[in-house]
Design a protein around this motif. Structure first.
Motif, mmCIF file in Angstrom:
data_model
loop_
_atom_site.group_PDB
_atom_site.id
_atom_site.type_symbol
_atom_site.label_atom_id
_atom_site.label_comp_id
_atom_site.label_asym_id
_atom_site.label_seq_id
_atom_site.Cartn_x
_atom_site.Cartn_y
_atom_site.Cartn_z
ATOM 1 N N MET A 1 0.724 -1.071 -0.006
ATOM 2 C CA MET A 1 0.024 -0.016 -0.005
ATOM 3 C C MET A 1 0.813 1.157 -0.050
ATOM 4 O O MET A 1 2.134 1.113 0.653
ATOM 5 N N THR A 2 0.331 2.248 -0.575
ATOM 6 C CA THR A 2 0.972 3.555 -0.453
ATOM 7 C C THR A 2 0.958 4.369 0.990
ATOM 8 O O THR A 2 0.098 3.761 1.802
ATOM 9 N N VAL A 3 1.678 5.221 1.061
ATOM 10 C CA VAL A 3 1.669 5.958 2.577
ATOM 11 C C VAL A 3 0.015 6.433 2.573
ATOM 12 O O VAL A 3 -0.298 6.128 3.818
ATOM 13 N N GLN A 4 -0.320 7.105 1.797
ATOM 14 C CA GLN A 4 -1.637 7.531 1.998
ATOM 15 C C GLN A 4 -2.767 6.196 2.180
ATOM 16 O O GLN A 4 -3.526 6.577 3.072
ATOM 17 N N GLN A 5 -2.640 5.192 1.809
ATOM 18 C CA GLN A 5 -3.773 4.115 1.667
ATOM 19 C C GLN A 5 -3.322 3.711 3.293
ATOM 20 O O GLN A 5 -4.334 3.170 4.105
ATOM 21 N N VAL A 6 -2.044 3.654 3.712
ATOM 22 C CA VAL A 6 -1.767 3.124 5.112
ATOM 23 C C VAL A 6 -2.348 4.132 6.150
ATOM 24 O O VAL A 6 -3.109 3.591 7.073
ATOM 25 N N ILE A 7 -2.150 5.166 5.924
ATOM 26 C CA ILE A 7 -2.868 6.307 6.772
ATOM 27 C C ILE A 7 -4.316 6.238 6.718
ATOM 28 O O ILE A 7 -5.096 6.198 8.014
ATOM 29 N N HIS A 8 -4.973 6.029 5.599
ATOM 30 C CA HIS A 8 -6.155 5.559 5.556
ATOM 31 C C HIS A 8 -6.752 4.368 6.410
ATOM 32 O O HIS A 8 -7.854 4.580 7.231
ATOM 33 N N GLU A 9 -6.169 3.250 6.206
ATOM 34 C CA GLU A 9 -6.640 2.222 7.226
ATOM 35 C C GLU A 9 -6.182 2.282 8.561
ATOM 36 O O GLU A 9 -7.037 1.887 9.154
ATOM 37 N N LEU A 10 -5.416 3.061 8.883
ATOM 38 C CA LEU A 10 -5.003 3.208 10.363
ATOM 39 C C LEU A 10 -5.768 4.396 11.051
ATOM 40 O O LEU A 10 -6.442 4.257 12.222
ATOM 41 N N LYS A 11 -6.296 5.241 10.097
ATOM 42 C CA LYS A 11 -7.372 6.113 10.716
ATOM 43 C C LYS A 11 -8.725 5.474 11.040
ATOM 44 O O LYS A 11 -9.288 5.632 12.043
ATOM 45 N N LYS A 12 -9.006 4.506 10.064
ATOM 46 C CA LYS A 12 -10.251 3.706 10.286
ATOM 47 C C LYS A 12 -10.115 2.777 11.417
ATOM 48 O O LYS A 12 -11.029 2.689 12.368
ATOM 49 N N THR A 13 -8.789 2.219 11.825
ATOM 50 C CA THR A 13 -8.469 1.452 13.033
ATOM 51 C C THR A 13 -8.551 2.098 14.077
ATOM 52 O O THR A 13 -9.121 1.786 15.056
ATOM 53 N N GLY A 14 -8.199 3.284 13.966
ATOM 54 C CA GLY A 14 -8.298 4.069 15.550
ATOM 55 C C GLY A 14 -9.707 4.459 15.925
ATOM 56 O O GLY A 14 -9.968 4.231 16.980
ATOM 57 N N LYS A 15 -10.397 4.754 14.781
ATOM 58 C CA LYS A 15 -11.886 4.995 15.302
ATOM 59 C C LYS A 15 -12.527 3.774 15.452
ATOM 60 O O LYS A 15 -13.352 3.952 16.645
ATOM 61 N N TYR A 16 -12.225 2.519 14.916
ATOM 62 C CA TYR A 16 -12.697 1.208 15.367
ATOM 63 C C TYR A 16 -12.311 0.919 16.752
ATOM 64 O O TYR A 16 -13.223 0.327 17.718
#
Length: 219
Positions: A1-16
Motif C-alpha cells: 500500500m502507498t503511504v496514503q493508503q496506510v494512513i487511511h487504514e490506520l485512521k479507520k482502525t483508530g476509530k474502530y
C-alpha cells in the motif's frame, strides 16, 4: 500500500478501537509498515478516535532518530521499531489499554488460548513484558526480547501490544484478547467454570482445520 493508503487504514482502525472500547483518551498508538525501510506511526498525543492525515509520522527502520516533519512520532516508537526489526512479516502494530486486557496485564492472570476458535489462533502464544517506563529504550529492548515468541505481549502495569501480518488481523487479535479477558474475569466473578479444549484438539485445529494458515514461530 502507498503511504496514503496506510494512513487511511490506520485512521479507520483508530476509530474502530474507540468505538469498540479497545482504546480510550489519548492512550495508545498504532502503526503500519510501508516497506522494508519505513513505517507510519501516530504522532505524539493524538486521539485515536479522531485521527487526521497529519496525525501520522513516517519513520525509518534504519535511523535511531525516528521521524521527520512538524509533529513528533509517538514516544512509544522504540516498541514498534523493535517489532518491525525482529519480525519482517509483521505489517501492523497496535498498542492500546483496553479495560479487561489491561487488568490482566496488571495482574498475574493467565489468558486462555484453548476456549474457542479465535483464542486458539490469535492467542496461541502470549508473553509478558516486565514493566519499563513507557517510551523508554529499556521498554523497546524488553519488547524486542519477546517479539519472536508471540504476537501478543502483555505490558505489565501498562497495557498490551498486538502485532500481525495485516492491520485487519492485528485488530482482530486485539478484540479477541479483550473478549477472552472479559470472559475470564466475568467467569471468575460469577464462579462459572469454563471448559478448556484438550491440548490434542487445539493442536489438531491449528494444524488441520484450515481456519487460517498456521503461524511459523521463530522460536
Amino acid at each position: 500500500m502507498t503511504v496514503q493508503q496506510v494512513i487511511h487504514e490506520l485512521k479507520k482502525t483508530g476509530k474502530y478501537l474507540m468505538e469498540y472500547g479497545l482504546a480510550w483518551g489519548n492512550a495508545g498508538n498504532i502503526s503500519a509498515r510501508i516497506d522494508d525501510q519505513s513505517y507510519v506511526i501516530t504522532a505524539s498525543g493524538t486521539f485515536l478516535g479522531e485521527l487526521a492525515d497529519d496525525d501520522f509520522v513516517v519513520c525509518s527502520l534504519h535511523e535511531e532518530a525516528a521521524g521527520a516533519g512538524p509533529k513528533k512520532p509517538s514516544k512509544e516508537t522504540p516498541m514498534h521499531r523493535a517489532i518491525y526489526e525482529s519480525r519482517p512479516e509483521i505489517q501492523a502494530v497496535l498498542h492500546a489499554s483496553p479495560f479487561y486486557s489491561t487488568l490482566a496485564a496488571c495482574s498475574s492472570l493467565e489468558i486462555p488460548a484453548d476456549w474457542f476458535v479465535e483464542t486458539m489462533y490469535y492467542l496461541e502464544r502470549i508473553e509478558r513484558v516486565p514493566y519499563r517506563h513507557p517510551g523508554s529504550r529499556e521498554l523497546g529492548e524488553a519488547v524486542r526480547e519477546k517479539a519472536k515468541r508471540a504476537n501478543i505481549l502483555l505490558l505489565e502495569n501498562h497495557g498490551v501490544l498486538v502485532y500481525d501480518v495485516s492491520i485487519r488481523e492485528a485488530r482482530m487479535a486485539l478484540q479477541t484478547l479483550e473478549m477472552a479477558c472479559s470472559m475470564l474475569i466475568t467467569a471468575k466473578q460469577a464462579n462459572v467454570p469454563i471448559r478448556s479444549l484438550p491440548p490434542q484438539v487445539v493442536e489438531d485445529f491449528l494444524a488441520n482445520a484450515g481456519y487460517k494458515p498456521r503461524r511459523s514461530w521463530h522460536t
